[in-house]
Design a protein around this motif. Structure first.
Motif, PDB file in Angstrom:
ATOM      1  N   LEU A 117      61.656  26.395  -6.769  1.00 54.57           N
ATOM      2  CA  LEU A 117      61.399  24.993  -6.427  1.00 54.57           C
ATOM      3  C   LEU A 117      60.655  24.872  -5.107  1.00 54.57           C
ATOM      4  N   PHE A 118      61.007  25.722  -4.135  1.00 50.02           N
ATOM      5  CA  PHE A 118      60.289  25.708  -2.859  1.00 50.02           C
ATOM      6  C   PHE A 118      58.829  26.109  -3.051  1.00 50.02           C
ATOM      7  N   THR A 119      58.582  27.129  -3.882  1.00 54.93           N
ATOM      8  CA  THR A 119      57.206  27.555  -4.166  1.00 54.93           C
ATOM      9  C   THR A 119      56.446  26.480  -4.924  1.00 54.93           C
ATOM     10  N   LEU A 120      57.152  25.779  -5.830  1.00 59.79           N
ATOM     11  CA  LEU A 120      56.529  24.704  -6.597  1.00 59.79           C
ATOM     12  C   LEU A 120      56.055  23.576  -5.686  1.00 59.79           C
ATOM     13  N   ILE A 121      56.905  23.185  -4.758  1.00 60.03           N
ATOM     14  CA  ILE A 121      56.553  22.092  -3.843  1.00 60.03           C
ATOM     15  C   ILE A 121      55.453  22.512  -2.876  1.00 60.03           C
ATOM     16  N   SER A 122      55.591  23.718  -2.304  1.00 57.23           N
ATOM     17  CA  SER A 122      54.605  24.173  -1.314  1.00 57.23           C
ATOM     18  C   SER A 122      53.234  24.406  -1.944  1.00 57.23           C
ATOM     19  N   SER A 123      53.173  24.888  -3.190  1.00 61.09           N
ATOM     20  CA  SER A 123      51.873  25.106  -3.846  1.00 61.09           C
ATOM     21  C   SER A 123      51.168  23.781  -4.116  1.00 61.09           C
ATOM     22  N   THR A 124      51.924  22.749  -4.467  1.00 56.51           N
ATOM     23  CA  THR A 124      51.315  21.429  -4.652  1.00 56.51           C
ATOM     24  C   THR A 124      50.771  20.892  -3.333  1.00 56.51           C
ATOM     25  N   SER A 129      40.677  27.139  -2.964  1.00 52.72           N
ATOM     26  CA  SER A 129      42.056  27.042  -2.470  1.00 52.72           C
ATOM     27  C   SER A 129      42.876  26.057  -3.307  1.00 52.72           C
ATOM     28  N   ALA A 130      42.230  24.982  -3.797  1.00 52.57           N
ATOM     29  CA  ALA A 130      42.938  24.052  -4.679  1.00 52.57           C
ATOM     30  C   ALA A 130      43.308  24.730  -5.989  1.00 52.57           C
ATOM     31  N   TRP A 131      42.395  25.517  -6.529  1.00 53.80           N
ATOM     32  CA  TRP A 131      42.686  26.274  -7.744  1.00 53.80           C
ATOM     33  C   TRP A 131      43.808  27.278  -7.514  1.00 53.80           C
ATOM     34  N   MET A 132      43.799  27.933  -6.366  1.00 52.84           N
ATOM     35  CA  MET A 132      44.850  28.907  -6.048  1.00 52.84           C
ATOM     36  C   MET A 132      46.215  28.224  -5.981  1.00 52.84           C
ATOM     37  N   GLY A 133      46.274  27.037  -5.364  1.00 50.67           N
ATOM     38  CA  GLY A 133      47.538  26.310  -5.289  1.00 50.67           C
ATOM     39  C   GLY A 133      48.050  25.906  -6.653  1.00 50.67           C
ATOM     40  N   MET A 134      47.161  25.486  -7.556  1.00 55.13           N
ATOM     41  CA  MET A 134      47.592  25.102  -8.902  1.00 55.13           C
ATOM     42  C   MET A 134      48.053  26.303  -9.708  1.00 55.13           C
ATOM     43  N   GLU A 135      47.463  27.467  -9.484  1.00 53.93           N
ATOM     44  CA  GLU A 135      47.918  28.663 -10.194  1.00 53.93           C
ATOM     45  C   GLU A 135      49.288  29.114  -9.698  1.00 53.93           C
ATOM     46  N   ILE A 136      49.533  29.026  -8.397  1.00 50.15           N
ATOM     47  CA  ILE A 136      50.873  29.339  -7.878  1.00 50.15           C
ATOM     48  C   ILE A 136      51.885  28.350  -8.435  1.00 50.15           C
ATOM     49  N   LEU A 191      51.690  26.902 -11.326  1.00 53.69           N
ATOM     50  CA  LEU A 191      51.909  27.284 -12.724  1.00 53.69           C
ATOM     51  C   LEU A 191      52.894  28.441 -12.826  1.00 53.69           C
ATOM     52  N   MET A 192      52.701  29.463 -11.986  1.00 54.31           N
ATOM     53  CA  MET A 192      53.582  30.622 -12.032  1.00 54.31           C
ATOM     54  C   MET A 192      54.988  30.321 -11.513  1.00 54.31           C
ATOM     55  N   SER A 193      55.145  29.225 -10.793  1.00 54.87           N
ATOM     56  CA  SER A 193      56.476  28.823 -10.333  1.00 54.87           C
ATOM     57  C   SER A 193      57.213  27.997 -11.380  1.00 54.87           C
ATOM     58  N   PHE A 194      56.477  27.225 -12.151  1.00 53.14           N
ATOM     59  CA  PHE A 194      57.120  26.339 -13.121  1.00 53.14           C
ATOM     60  C   PHE A 194      57.486  27.055 -14.413  1.00 53.14           C
ATOM     61  N   ILE A 195      56.743  28.084 -14.789  1.00 49.67           N
ATOM     62  CA  ILE A 195      57.029  28.791 -16.044  1.00 49.67           C
ATOM     63  C   ILE A 195      58.416  29.445 -16.037  1.00 49.67           C
ATOM     64  N   PRO A 196      58.853  30.139 -14.959  1.00 41.38           N
ATOM     65  CA  PRO A 196      60.238  30.654 -14.992  1.00 41.38           C
ATOM     66  C   PRO A 196      61.300  29.563 -15.058  1.00 41.38           C
ATOM     67  N   LEU A 197      61.016  28.399 -14.480  1.00 39.54           N
ATOM     68  CA  LEU A 197      61.982  27.302 -14.575  1.00 39.54           C
ATOM     69  C   LEU A 197      62.126  26.799 -16.001  1.00 39.54           C
TER      70      LEU A 197
END
Length: 347
Positions: A22-29, A40-47, A49-55
């Motif tokens: 959840l912390f990674t999800l918020i910080s990447s947004t 950098s915007a694309w990099m944040g959206m990919e992070i 994505l990788m944070s929400f899939i395990p959730l």
């Protein structure tokens, strides 16, 4: 004893993993919103994505979560590939016509990520099989980064038609739905149109609208999760239990529908005032008409819970403290709305 310890450690590890994700999800947004370049915007959206899939995999069946994960990953990955390709073309191209087309395709990829119409088909399919906590994240926080990136691009015919189609599809497809998650999914598609049109007119109004919408979805999701309700008939079958909680759900549904005493009326009223000021008469009439249609399926939980003969005797036998709490909630909601409306009236 060892089994109990192992179960306790597994629960502790899962809760700590949820906190990290959840912390990674918020910080990447936040990285995506505050980025100064498309890379950098694309990099944040990919992070993100990788944070929400395990959730999505937690508290779901294995096969169901695998299908959800692959559907969500393929949709987000394809839109990310289109976004990066168009960004590279954007750097290489100098002709104005092709540059405008590149900008339109960038907006198309962001609309796919956000789940706005006509690229909405994957959103109800995923939300229907997720738990309520993940539904809240997908319907609110996951839409913030794409919609903020859309505001940085030039407006085009694609955004205009997406606003109109999101209003129409979110209103019509939500009719005759018996699943609460599908009702909230199509409601989210309808609210995307209000958020996008407010974003292009006034950023402060968009922030206020998104905050009210997020709080409303949070309360509804938590209450549906606590009462374990997924379908409309469950509200009727459990009418002897948690009457106070169900009345709160009804109040939040009316708030999302934009009924005037509720807090959800104020941001929609402010957006309509801005649209009239900018002479968007036809668009405001379309939004008002289809918001009335969405109000019909917001009232479905109210009808299935209260407008039945089975509930006629329950009103007499209801405890007085529940009625007092309901009165306090109504007065608090009305007071909050009045406190926000009065400064605008004075100004």
């Amino acid at each position: 004893m060892n089994f109990k310890k192992l179960f306790y450690y597994n629960q502790l590890e899962q809760s700590s993993l949820n906190t990290i994700l959840l912390f990674t999800l918020i910080s990447s947004t936040m990285v995506t919103i505050n980025s100064t370049s498309w890379i950098s915007a694309w990099m944040g959206m990919e992070i993100n994505l990788m944070s929400f899939i395990p959730l999505m995999m937690m508290k779901n069946k294995v096969m169901k979560s695998a299908n959800l994960m692959m559907t969500y990953f393929m949709m987000q990955a394809s839109s990310s590939c289109l976004l990066m390709f168009m960004v590279m073309m954007f750097k290489m191209e100098t002709m104005f016509v092709k540059l405008n087309m590149t900008n339109t395709l960038i907006q198309l990829s962001l609309l796919m990520k956000m789940g706005a119409a006509p690229f909405h088909w994957w959103t109800p399919k995923i939300i229907k099989s997720m738990n309520w906590k993940n539904c809240f994240i997908l319907m609110t926080w996951q839409k913030l980064a794409p919609i903020m990136l859309i505001s940085l691009t030039m407006t085009s015919w694609l955004i205009y038609y997406s606003i109109i189609l999101s209003t129409i599809i979110g209103a019509i497809m939500g009719l005759n739905q018996t699943s609460m998650k599908l009702i909230m999914a199509y409601s989210s598609i309808n609210h995307i149109s209000w958020m996008m049109i407010s974003l292009f007119m006034n950023m402060n109004v968009f922030i206020f609208y998104f905050f009210i919408y997020m709080i409303s979805i949070l309360i509804i999701s938590l209450m549906m999760n606590n009462m374990n309700i997924n379908y409309l008939n469950q509200l009727f079958k459990n009418n002897n239990n948690n009457m106070f909680n169900k009345m709160n759900v009804m109040l939040m549904m009316l708030s999302m529908g934009g009924i005037p005493p509720m807090i959800g009326f104020l941001p929609k009223f402010k957006i309509l005032m801005l649209m009239m000021k900018n002479q968007l008469i036809l668009e405001s009439m379309i939004l008002i008409f289809f918001s009335l249609i969405t109000l019909t399926y917001y009232l479905n939980p109210l009808i299935s819970t209260l407008m039945t003969s089975k509930m006629s005797s329950k009103w007499i036998l209801m405890k007085s403290n529940i009625m007092k709490n309901l009165f306090y909630i109504l007065m608090m909601n009305f007071t909050m709305t009045l406190m926000m409306i009065l400064p605008m009236m004075i100004m």
